[in-house]
Motif scaffolding. Structure first.
Motif, PDB file in Angstrom:
ATOM      1  N   ARG A 146     -41.004 -25.371 -47.044  1.00  0.00           N
ATOM      2  CA  ARG A 146     -40.397 -26.116 -46.215  1.00  0.00           C
ATOM      3  C   ARG A 146     -38.858 -25.633 -46.209  1.00  0.00           C
ATOM      4  O   ARG A 146     -38.247 -25.684 -45.368  1.00  0.00           O
ATOM      5  CB  ARG A 146     -40.483 -27.501 -46.663  1.00  0.00           C
ATOM      6  CG  ARG A 146     -41.616 -28.372 -46.333  1.00  0.00           C
ATOM      7  CD  ARG A 146     -41.854 -29.578 -46.943  1.00  0.00           C
ATOM      8  NE  ARG A 146     -43.113 -30.465 -46.848  1.00  0.00           N
ATOM      9  CZ  ARG A 146     -43.199 -31.662 -47.406  1.00  0.00           C
ATOM     10  NH1 ARG A 146     -42.259 -32.339 -47.723  1.00  0.00           N
ATOM     11  NH2 ARG A 146     -44.467 -32.126 -47.073  1.00  0.00           N
ATOM     12  N   TYR A 147     -38.369 -25.326 -47.348  1.00  0.00           N
ATOM     13  CA  TYR A 147     -37.231 -25.040 -47.586  1.00  0.00           C
ATOM     14  C   TYR A 147     -37.189 -23.636 -48.910  1.00  0.00           C
ATOM     15  O   TYR A 147     -37.951 -23.682 -49.454  1.00  0.00           O
ATOM     16  CB  TYR A 147     -36.022 -25.948 -47.907  1.00  0.00           C
ATOM     17  CG  TYR A 147     -36.618 -26.671 -49.124  1.00  0.00           C
ATOM     18  CD1 TYR A 147     -36.345 -26.555 -50.351  1.00  0.00           C
ATOM     19  CD2 TYR A 147     -37.520 -27.844 -49.091  1.00  0.00           C
ATOM     20  CE1 TYR A 147     -36.553 -27.152 -51.447  1.00  0.00           C
ATOM     21  CE2 TYR A 147     -37.696 -28.712 -50.046  1.00  0.00           C
ATOM     22  CZ  TYR A 147     -37.319 -28.194 -51.154  1.00  0.00           C
ATOM     23  OH  TYR A 147     -37.769 -28.879 -52.513  1.00  0.00           O
ATOM     24  N   ASP A 152     -26.363 -19.070 -49.233  1.00  0.00           N
ATOM     25  CA  ASP A 152     -25.274 -20.126 -49.070  1.00  0.00           C
ATOM     26  C   ASP A 152     -25.808 -21.686 -49.248  1.00  0.00           C
ATOM     27  O   ASP A 152     -25.466 -22.573 -49.045  1.00  0.00           O
ATOM     28  CB  ASP A 152     -24.739 -20.218 -47.622  1.00  0.00           C
ATOM     29  CG  ASP A 152     -26.103 -20.515 -46.440  1.00  0.00           C
ATOM     30  OD1 ASP A 152     -27.163 -20.089 -46.826  1.00  0.00           O
ATOM     31  OD2 ASP A 152     -25.694 -20.486 -45.419  1.00  0.00           O
ATOM     32  N   GLY A 153     -27.011 -21.673 -50.145  1.00  0.00           N
ATOM     33  CA  GLY A 153     -27.664 -22.625 -50.590  1.00  0.00           C
ATOM     34  C   GLY A 153     -29.227 -22.882 -50.323  1.00  0.00           C
ATOM     35  O   GLY A 153     -29.761 -22.234 -49.446  1.00  0.00           O
ATOM     36  N   ILE A 154     -29.545 -24.291 -50.224  1.00  0.00           N
ATOM     37  CA  ILE A 154     -30.708 -24.637 -49.643  1.00  0.00           C
ATOM     38  C   ILE A 154     -30.837 -24.703 -48.337  1.00  0.00           C
ATOM     39  O   ILE A 154     -29.908 -25.293 -47.649  1.00  0.00           O
ATOM     40  CB  ILE A 154     -31.182 -25.870 -50.337  1.00  0.00           C
ATOM     41  CG1 ILE A 154     -31.390 -25.802 -51.796  1.00  0.00           C
ATOM     42  CG2 ILE A 154     -32.521 -26.283 -49.505  1.00  0.00           C
ATOM     43  CD1 ILE A 154     -32.402 -25.070 -52.402  1.00  0.00           C
ATOM     44  N   GLY A 155     -31.889 -24.111 -47.578  1.00  0.00           N
ATOM     45  CA  GLY A 155     -31.970 -24.049 -46.034  1.00  0.00           C
ATOM     46  C   GLY A 155     -33.397 -23.902 -45.818  1.00  0.00           C
ATOM     47  O   GLY A 155     -34.203 -23.879 -46.646  1.00  0.00           O
ATOM     48  N   LEU A 156     -33.673 -24.082 -44.500  1.00  0.00           N
ATOM     49  CA  LEU A 156     -34.997 -23.913 -43.702  1.00  0.00           C
ATOM     50  C   LEU A 156     -35.507 -22.578 -44.233  1.00  0.00           C
ATOM     51  O   LEU A 156     -35.216 -21.624 -44.191  1.00  0.00           O
ATOM     52  CB  LEU A 156     -34.868 -23.971 -42.120  1.00  0.00           C
ATOM     53  CG  LEU A 156     -34.540 -25.388 -41.600  1.00  0.00           C
ATOM     54  CD1 LEU A 156     -34.492 -25.128 -39.994  1.00  0.00           C
ATOM     55  CD2 LEU A 156     -35.372 -26.682 -41.921  1.00  0.00           C
ATOM     56  N   ASP A 157     -37.044 -22.465 -44.468  1.00  0.00           N
ATOM     57  CA  ASP A 157     -37.792 -21.561 -44.784  1.00  0.00           C
ATOM     58  C   ASP A 157     -38.885 -21.468 -43.526  1.00  0.00           C
ATOM     59  O   ASP A 157     -38.601 -21.900 -42.634  1.00  0.00           O
ATOM     60  CB  ASP A 157     -38.666 -21.676 -46.193  1.00  0.00           C
ATOM     61  CG  ASP A 157     -38.980 -20.610 -46.819  1.00  0.00           C
ATOM     62  OD1 ASP A 157     -39.200 -19.606 -46.100  1.00  0.00           O
ATOM     63  OD2 ASP A 157     -39.069 -20.328 -48.012  1.00  0.00           O
ATOM     64  N   LEU A 158     -39.862 -20.667 -43.877  1.00  0.00           N
ATOM     65  CA  LEU A 158     -40.866 -20.191 -42.869  1.00  0.00           C
ATOM     66  C   LEU A 158     -41.612 -21.579 -42.346  1.00  0.00           C
ATOM     67  O   LEU A 158     -41.888 -21.669 -41.021  1.00  0.00           O
ATOM     68  CB  LEU A 158     -41.814 -19.426 -43.512  1.00  0.00           C
ATOM     69  CG  LEU A 158     -42.878 -18.931 -42.471  1.00  0.00           C
ATOM     70  CD1 LEU A 158     -42.493 -18.244 -41.447  1.00  0.00           C
ATOM     71  CD2 LEU A 158     -43.723 -17.695 -43.346  1.00  0.00           C
ATOM     72  N   GLY A 159     -41.959 -22.444 -43.323  1.00  0.00           N
ATOM     73  CA  GLY A 159     -43.076 -23.697 -42.897  1.00  0.00           C
ATOM     74  C   GLY A 159     -42.546 -24.327 -41.638  1.00  0.00           C
ATOM     75  O   GLY A 159     -43.526 -24.637 -40.742  1.00  0.00           O
ATOM     76  N   PRO A 160     -41.363 -24.902 -41.483  1.00  0.00           N
ATOM     77  CA  PRO A 160     -41.032 -25.410 -40.132  1.00  0.00           C
ATOM     78  C   PRO A 160     -41.126 -24.695 -38.772  1.00  0.00           C
ATOM     79  O   PRO A 160     -41.607 -25.435 -37.748  1.00  0.00           O
ATOM     80  CB  PRO A 160     -39.549 -25.697 -40.342  1.00  0.00           C
ATOM     81  CG  PRO A 160     -39.196 -25.804 -41.850  1.00  0.00           C
ATOM     82  CD  PRO A 160     -40.242 -24.877 -42.155  1.00  0.00           C
ATOM     83  N   PHE A 161     -41.277 -23.520 -38.757  1.00  0.00           N
ATOM     84  CA  PHE A 161     -41.567 -22.775 -37.739  1.00  0.00           C
ATOM     85  C   PHE A 161     -43.181 -22.540 -37.492  1.00  0.00           C
ATOM     86  O   PHE A 161     -43.342 -22.522 -36.390  1.00  0.00           O
ATOM     87  CB  PHE A 161     -40.909 -21.388 -37.730  1.00  0.00           C
ATOM     88  CG  PHE A 161     -39.218 -21.335 -37.850  1.00  0.00           C
ATOM     89  CD1 PHE A 161     -38.334 -21.715 -36.935  1.00  0.00           C
ATOM     90  CD2 PHE A 161     -38.620 -21.293 -39.026  1.00  0.00           C
ATOM     91  CE1 PHE A 161     -37.023 -21.974 -37.151  1.00  0.00           C
ATOM     92  CE2 PHE A 161     -37.506 -21.619 -39.564  1.00  0.00           C
ATOM     93  CZ  PHE A 161     -36.548 -21.882 -38.208  1.00  0.00           C
ATOM     94  N   VAL A 162     -43.704 -22.551 -38.588  1.00  0.00           N
ATOM     95  CA  VAL A 162     -45.217 -22.351 -38.448  1.00  0.00           C
ATOM     96  C   VAL A 162     -45.568 -23.823 -38.107  1.00  0.00           C
ATOM     97  O   VAL A 162     -46.617 -23.571 -37.069  1.00  0.00           O
ATOM     98  CB  VAL A 162     -45.840 -22.017 -39.995  1.00  0.00           C
ATOM     99  CG1 VAL A 162     -47.261 -22.282 -39.922  1.00  0.00           C
ATOM    100  CG2 VAL A 162     -45.466 -20.864 -40.448  1.00  0.00           C
ATOM    101  N   ALA A 163     -45.038 -24.768 -38.361  1.00  0.00           N
ATOM    102  CA  ALA A 163     -45.553 -26.159 -37.981  1.00  0.00           C
ATOM    103  C   ALA A 163     -45.208 -26.288 -36.398  1.00  0.00           C
ATOM    104  O   ALA A 163     -46.140 -26.888 -35.696  1.00  0.00           O
ATOM    105  CB  ALA A 163     -44.890 -27.283 -38.645  1.00  0.00           C
TER     106      ALA A 163
END
Length: 256
Positions: A146-147, A152-163
């Motif tokens: 998910r992230y 620059d810190g915690i951010g979106l990872d691949l999972g949201p785009f797969v979803a």
């Protein structure tokens, strides 16, 4: 020690923000000298295995490339087993060398392989992938975190785009990275060890710890990388042990 093998996550466990975790290299050497087999599991989709090993070497870790398990390696096995030949790689170009056994195409793909395109996940890019899926391409996600921790810190990872593509295409991706049980099984098979003889060490509570538990392994969470105090109140996932950092792993294993 009660274990014969270790699965170690990389980013956030052995190193972070381009620097080794203090005491990590020494701890790995101690565990290797104690006779434990070690395999390195990472969900990174931005670097080929060769580059990962080169980076680790520069940080003081001596690692055999065959002992590094990446989603790309797992995807190769899945696609070879499924007789897939034509692949569209929706991942950084640096990963192309890990898919040299396939025809990499921009149309007429048998499969779309999704990795972390970071800011290149534009509407146009996602819509092009959606079109390939509508034409019948299989969707393979190198992971669905998910992230993640970026510069620059915690951010979106691949999972949201797969979803997003799963929802739009009314389909389910084949996920080959952590926390998929098959990903852990690859490393266990390579070590020729049973899950009861191996412990996973990671920083991501759901992906590393939850995934390991689902695969039948015990798991230790380090309080570095993605770890936050909120992990202690998670309703369902609880590590077998928490330690301040991987530097304390040799001593911690003797208590389990």
């Amino acid at each position: 020690m009660p274990f014969r093998g270790l699965l170690l996550d990389l980013e956030g466990v052995l190193y972070q923000a381009g620097q080794p975790i203090t005491g990590a290299a020494k701890a790995v050497r101690q565990l290797t000298d104690a006779g434990l087999q070690i395999r390195y599991l990472t969900n990174t989709t931005t670097q080929p295995r060769r580059a990962i090993v080169e980076r680790m070497s520069a940080l003081g870790f001596s690692v055999d490339v065959a002992h590094v398990f990446t989603p790309a390696a797992a995807a190769n096995r899945l696609m070879a087993r499924s007789n897939i030949r034509r692949v569209h790689l929706a991942a950084p170009a640096t990963l192309r060398e890990d898919f040299s056994g396939f025809a990499l195409v921009d149309q007429g793909a048998d499969a779309v392989v999704m990795g972390d395109l970071y800011k290149d996940f534009t509407w146009d890019r996602l819509n092009d992938l959606f079109g390939m899926l509508r034409e019948g391409a299989l969707l393979i996600a190198l992971h669905r975190n998910r992230y993640c921790r970026r510069a620059d810190g915690i951010g979106l990872d691949l999972g949201p785009f797969v979803a997003a593509l799963e929802y739009a295409g009314d389909l389910q991706a084949d996920v080959v990275g952590k926390p998929a049980e098959a990903f852990f099984a690859l490393a266990l098979d390579d070590m020729e060890l049973a899950a009861r003889d191996v412990v996973m060490v990671g920083d991501d509570l759901e992906v590393d710890i939850g995934g390991a538990h689902h695969a039948g392994l015990r798991a230790i969470q380090v309080e570095t990388g993605k770890y936050t105090a909120h992990d202690r109140t998670h309703p369902t996932v609880h590590p077998d042990l928490r330690i301040t950092s991987v530097a304390g792993l040799p001593a911690a294993l003797r208590t389990m």
